[in-house]
Design a protein around this motif. Structure first.
Motif, PDB file in Angstrom:
ATOM      1  N   CYS A   1       1.116  -1.460  -0.014  1.00 56.61           N
ATOM      2  CA  CYS A   1       0.181   0.203  -0.123  1.00 56.61           C
ATOM      3  C   CYS A   1       1.291   1.343  -0.029  1.00 56.61           C
ATOM      4  CB  CYS A   1      -0.768   0.057   0.919  1.00 56.61           C
ATOM      5  SG  CYS A   1      -0.045  -0.087   2.697  1.00 56.61           S
ATOM      6  N   ALA A   2       0.330   2.407  -0.216  1.00 55.93           N
ATOM      7  CA  ALA A   2       1.021   3.669   0.048  1.00 55.93           C
ATOM      8  C   ALA A   2       1.843   3.674   1.401  1.00 55.93           C
ATOM      9  CB  ALA A   2      -0.320   4.983  -0.047  1.00 55.93           C
ATOM     10  N   SER A   3       1.230   3.198   2.673  1.00 57.11           N
ATOM     11  CA  SER A   3       1.763   3.153   3.479  1.00 57.11           C
ATOM     12  C   SER A   3       3.027   2.397   3.384  1.00 57.11           C
ATOM     13  CB  SER A   3       1.381   2.627   4.938  1.00 57.11           C
ATOM     14  OG  SER A   3       1.702   2.490   5.648  1.00 57.11           O
ATOM     15  N   CYS A   4       3.251   1.277   2.881  1.00 52.78           N
ATOM     16  CA  CYS A   4       4.351   0.926   2.245  1.00 52.78           C
ATOM     17  C   CYS A   4       5.997   1.205   1.768  1.00 52.78           C
ATOM     18  CB  CYS A   4       4.072  -0.549   1.899  1.00 52.78           C
ATOM     19  SG  CYS A   4       3.338  -1.749   2.685  1.00 52.78           S
TER      20      CYS A   4
ATOM     21  N   GLU B   1      11.138   7.083   3.337  1.00 54.74           N
ATOM     22  CA  GLU B   1      11.433   7.565   4.740  1.00 54.74           C
ATOM     23  C   GLU B   1      13.012   6.919   4.808  1.00 54.74           C
ATOM     24  OE1 GLU B   1       8.044   7.720   7.037  1.00 54.74           O
ATOM     25  OE2 GLU B   1       7.451   9.357   6.593  1.00 54.74           O
ATOM     26  N   ASN B   2      13.324   5.746   4.427  1.00 56.26           N
ATOM     27  CA  ASN B   2      13.925   5.447   5.476  1.00 56.26           C
ATOM     28  C   ASN B   2      15.125   4.110   4.338  1.00 56.26           C
ATOM     29  OD1 ASN B   2      13.373   4.071   8.607  1.00 56.26           O
ATOM     30  ND2 ASN B   2      11.517   4.081   6.877  1.00 56.26           N
TER      31      ASN B   2
ATOM     32  N   LYS C   1      13.954  -5.776   6.035  1.00 52.84           N
ATOM     33  CA  LYS C   1      13.943  -5.288   7.806  1.00 52.84           C
ATOM     34  C   LYS C   1      12.742  -4.103   7.555  1.00 52.84           C
ATOM     35  CE  LYS C   1      16.709  -3.101  10.924  1.00 52.84           C
ATOM     36  NZ  LYS C   1      18.138  -2.508  11.864  1.00 52.84           N
ATOM     37  N   LEU C   2      12.363  -3.720   7.030  1.00 51.90           N
ATOM     38  CA  LEU C   2      11.335  -3.176   6.223  1.00 51.90           C
ATOM     39  C   LEU C   2       9.760  -3.451   6.287  1.00 51.90           C
ATOM     40  CD1 LEU C   2      11.974   0.607   5.216  1.00 51.90           C
ATOM     41  CD2 LEU C   2      12.287   0.057   7.471  1.00 51.90           C
ATOM     42  N   GLY C   3       9.734  -4.501   6.750  1.00 46.98           N
ATOM     43  CA  GLY C   3       8.390  -5.372   6.658  1.00 46.98           C
ATOM     44  C   GLY C   3       8.255  -6.057   4.612  1.00 46.98           C
ATOM     45  N   VAL C   4       8.709  -5.438   3.964  1.00 50.14           N
ATOM     46  CA  VAL C   4       8.132  -5.942   2.605  1.00 50.14           C
ATOM     47  C   VAL C   4       9.462  -6.596   1.692  1.00 50.14           C
ATOM     48  CG1 VAL C   4       8.619  -4.289   0.374  1.00 50.14           C
ATOM     49  CG2 VAL C   4       8.221  -2.632   2.572  1.00 50.14           C
TER      50      VAL C   4
END
Length: 119
Positions: free
Chosen positions: A53-56, A62-63, A102-105
């Motif tokens: 999603c856009a949040s991903c 950002e990271n 590490k970010l869950g993607v």
């Protein structure tokens, strides 16, 4: 006659000093050249990933943008693509992949052709 001898001594001394200075600066210049950083080699990698999603997308922007060596980042949720330009002297593909995961993607692969918008 004394004046000629004195002038020759002064001229000889001046030549010796300037020759000595040249000998000292040549190695110094060589050391300076060796201590210069190697020119950065910018590489590019395109990962295919499961971007929900856009949040991903926002989390990645950002990271990953601030990971060491990252010079450019393009994320396309529609095509599930993460394109990264990076300084190969500071990071590598494996490190970038690990940072994404590490970010869950989940990284599902690597695209050899990069990503091009057809819009």
């Amino acid at each position: 006659m004394k004046r000629i001898i004195i002038a020759l001594c002064i001229a000889f001394a001046a030549c010796s000093v300037s020759a000595g200075a040249a000998e000292l600066t040549a190695p110094s210049a060589q050391i300076f050249k060796q201590s210069k950083k190697a020119k950065a080699e910018i590489k590019e990698v395109t990962f295919t990933a499961h971007i929900h999603c856009a949040s991903c997308v926002k989390k990645l922007q950002e990271n990953i943008s601030y990971e060491k060596g990252v010079k450019g980042l393009h994320i396309c949720m529609e095509d599930q693509i993460i394109n990264i330009k990076y300084d190969s002297s500071k990071t590598n593909e494996e490190t970038l992949k690990a940072a994404i995961e590490k970010l869950g993607v989940k990284v599902t692969g690597k695209s050899e052709h990069g990503h091009q918008h057809n819009h």
